[in-house]
Design an enzyme around this catalytic site. Structure first.
Site: not given
Length: 403
Positions: A151, A177, A188, A272, A398, A403
Site C-alpha cells: 500500500t 507488506k 497494518t 511511513e 496520513n 483522498t
C-alpha cells in the site's frame, strides 16, 4: 547460521507458484496477488487483536479451522473492513473464484485484503484480477506478488532461506507488506510464508506463534493496530522431510523466526515517512515480559522517535519511556548506550548523565540504522523491539491517505 539466504521469496520452496497483477483497485500499481501450492498444505495463521476485524479475517478463520489450505488471494487498495454482510459475501466470493481458477475447494483458500477501510470492494475488478493472476502463476512470481500487496510501502519485502533437515534440502520463503498502522499484536501488515517442509498443522502453528511473538509483535511504527493484519504459513511437504526430533524442530523454528525477523525489520525500516530504522535492545531485566514491555515502550515513544530523527541524544526520553512502561525497573541501575555503523557511545550510567561527545552521538543517530541499548542490571532476561523515526512526511502521508 544454519541456513543460507537464497533468492525466490515465496516461490523458492518446491511446489509453490505466485502472481501479482494490476486489477484496477489502484491507479497504476499491482494490486492483486495469488499464491498457490501444487498440493494441499498444512496451514496456520496469526491475526490482529483489534476487536474490529475485516471480512477477510472472518472468512480465513473459518477456512483454516481444519488446518489446511491450497491458495492465498490478496488484494491491496481496499481493506474490505467495516463493510457488513456485503463485505463477507465479497470475501467469500474471492475464495470461490480463486478455487474455481486453481482447482480446489473454496474452504482451501485464504483471503486477505489491505487498504482503505469502509469502502465496498469493486468486485468486478477483483474477480477479473483473480482470473488474470491465475493465468500468470509461475515459479518466478514471488516479487510480483510482493509488489501487489503493497500500500504505502516504498520497498518490496521478501526473503527465502534454505537448510538441511533429515538429510534433505528444505526451504522457507516469505513476503510481507506494512509501513503504517504498525503496532505490537500485529499491525497494518500482512505476511505470507511458504515452506516445502512436512509439518502437522499443530506443530506449524506452534512454530508460527512463537516466531510472530518474537518478531512481528515487537514492531511499532505509530501505535495503531489495524483491522486486517494476519500472518499465514503454508507447508506443502514437497521436500519430503520434516522435523523428527526436538533438535530438528528447533532448527525449523529458528529458520522461521529468522524469516519473520527479516521481514519485521524491513517493515520497521519502511515506516511511513521514516528515515531511520530503530532497534531497541533491553538487557538485564527480571523477566522476559519486562524486557519486552520496556523495549516496545521505547520503540513506540514519539519523543524518542523524534529525537532520533533530529539526531538529538536526548537519553532522558529513553529512560522516561522505560519508566512509564509499567515494567519493573530501578532507574538508578539503568545504563544507556546508542550504536550504529558510526560507532557506539554511552549516554547514561546508573540513571545519571555519562560524559559523552555530542558530535559523535549526533553521527551515530544520523545513520540509517540506529540501535538503542538499555541495561537494566536487575536480572538476565532480554528482548528486542523494532521501530522507526517520526517525520513530517508521516503526517503528510496520513493526512491524505483516503483522498
Amino acid at each position: 547460521m544454519e541456513w543460507d539466504v537464497v533468492p525466490g521469496g515465496i516461490t523458492a520452496p518446491r511446489g509453490f507458484r505466485a502472481a501479482g497483477v494490476h486489477a484496477g483497485l489502484k491507479k497504476a500499481r499491482k494490486d492483486l496477488a495469488l499464491i498457490v501450492s501444487d498440493n494441499l498444505a498444512a496451514a496456520a495463521a496469526v491475526y490482529t487483536t483489534n476487536k474490529v476485524q475485516a471480512a477477510p479475517l472472518v472468512v480465513t478463520r473459518e477456512h483454516l479451522a481444519g488446518g489446511y489450505a491450497r491458495a492465498v488471494v490478496v488484494n491491496s487498495g481496499n481493506a474490505n473492513a467495516c463493510t457488513g454482510e456485503e463485505g463477507l459475501r465479497d470475501a467469500r466470493c474471492m475464495a470461490e473464484v480463486t478455487a474455481r481458477e486453481v482447482g480446489c475447494r473454496p474452504e482451501e483458500v485464504v483471503v486477505a485484503s489491505t487498504g482503505v477501510i469502509g469502502v465496498p470492494l469493486p468486485m468486478e475488478k477483483v474477480t477479473s484480477g483473480i482470473r488474470q493472476a491465475a493465468r500468470n502463476l509461475s515459479v518466478e512470481g514471488s516479487r510480483d506478488a510482493a509488489e501487489a500487496i503493497m500500500t504505502t510501502d516504498r520497498r518490496v519485502k521478501e526473503i527465502a532461506v534454505r537448510f538441511n533437515l533429515g538429510g534433505r534440502q528444505v526451504t522457507i520463503g516469505g513476503v510481507a507488506k506494512g509501513s503504517g498502522m504498525i503496532h505490537p499484536n500485529m499491525a497494518t501488515m500482512l505476511a505470507f510464508i511458504t515452506t516445502d517442509v512436512e509439518m502437522t498443522p499443530a506443530d506449524l502453528r506452534r512454530a508460527l506463534v512463537a516466531a510472530v511473538d518474537a518478531t512481528f509483535n515487537m514492531v511499532t511504527v505509530d501505535g495503531d493496530t489495524s483491522t486486517n493484519d494476519m500472518v499465514v504459513i503454508l507447508a506443502n511437504g514437497q521436500a519430503g522431510a520434516g522435523p523428527t526430533d526436538d533438535k530438528e524442530y528447533a532448527l525449523f523454528a529458528g529458520a522461521l523466526e529468522y524469516v519473520c525477523r527479516y521481514l519485521a525489520r524491513l517493515i520497521a525500516r519502511d515506516g511511513e515517512g521514516a528515515t531511520r530504522l530503530i532497534e531497541v535492545e533491553v538487557h538485564g531485566a527480571r523477566t522476559r515480559e519486562d524486557a519486552r514491555t520496556i523495549a516496545r515502550a521505547i520503540a513506540r515513544s514519539n519523543l524518542v522517535k523524534s529525537a532520533v530523527h533530529g539526531a538529538d541524544a536526548n537519553w532522558g526520553r529513553i529512560l522516561c519511556a522505560a519508566g512509564y512502561s509499567e515494567a519493573e525497573l530501578d532507574p538508578e541501575k539503568v545504563d544507556i548506550f546508542i550504536q550504529s555503523p558510526a560507532g557506539r557511545e554511552q549516554l547514561a550510567a546508573g540513571g545519571r548523565p555519562f560524559p559523552f561527545s555530542e558530535g559523535k552521538a549526533r553521527d551515530i543517530l544520523a545513520a540509517e540504522e540506529v540501535k538503542i541499548i538499555v541495561y537494566l542490571n536487575q536480572g538476565s532476561a532480554a528482548a528486542e523491539a523494532y521501530g522507526c523515526d517520526l517525520t513530517c512526511e508521516y503526517v503528510t502521508i496520513n493526512a491524505s491517505y483516503r483522498t
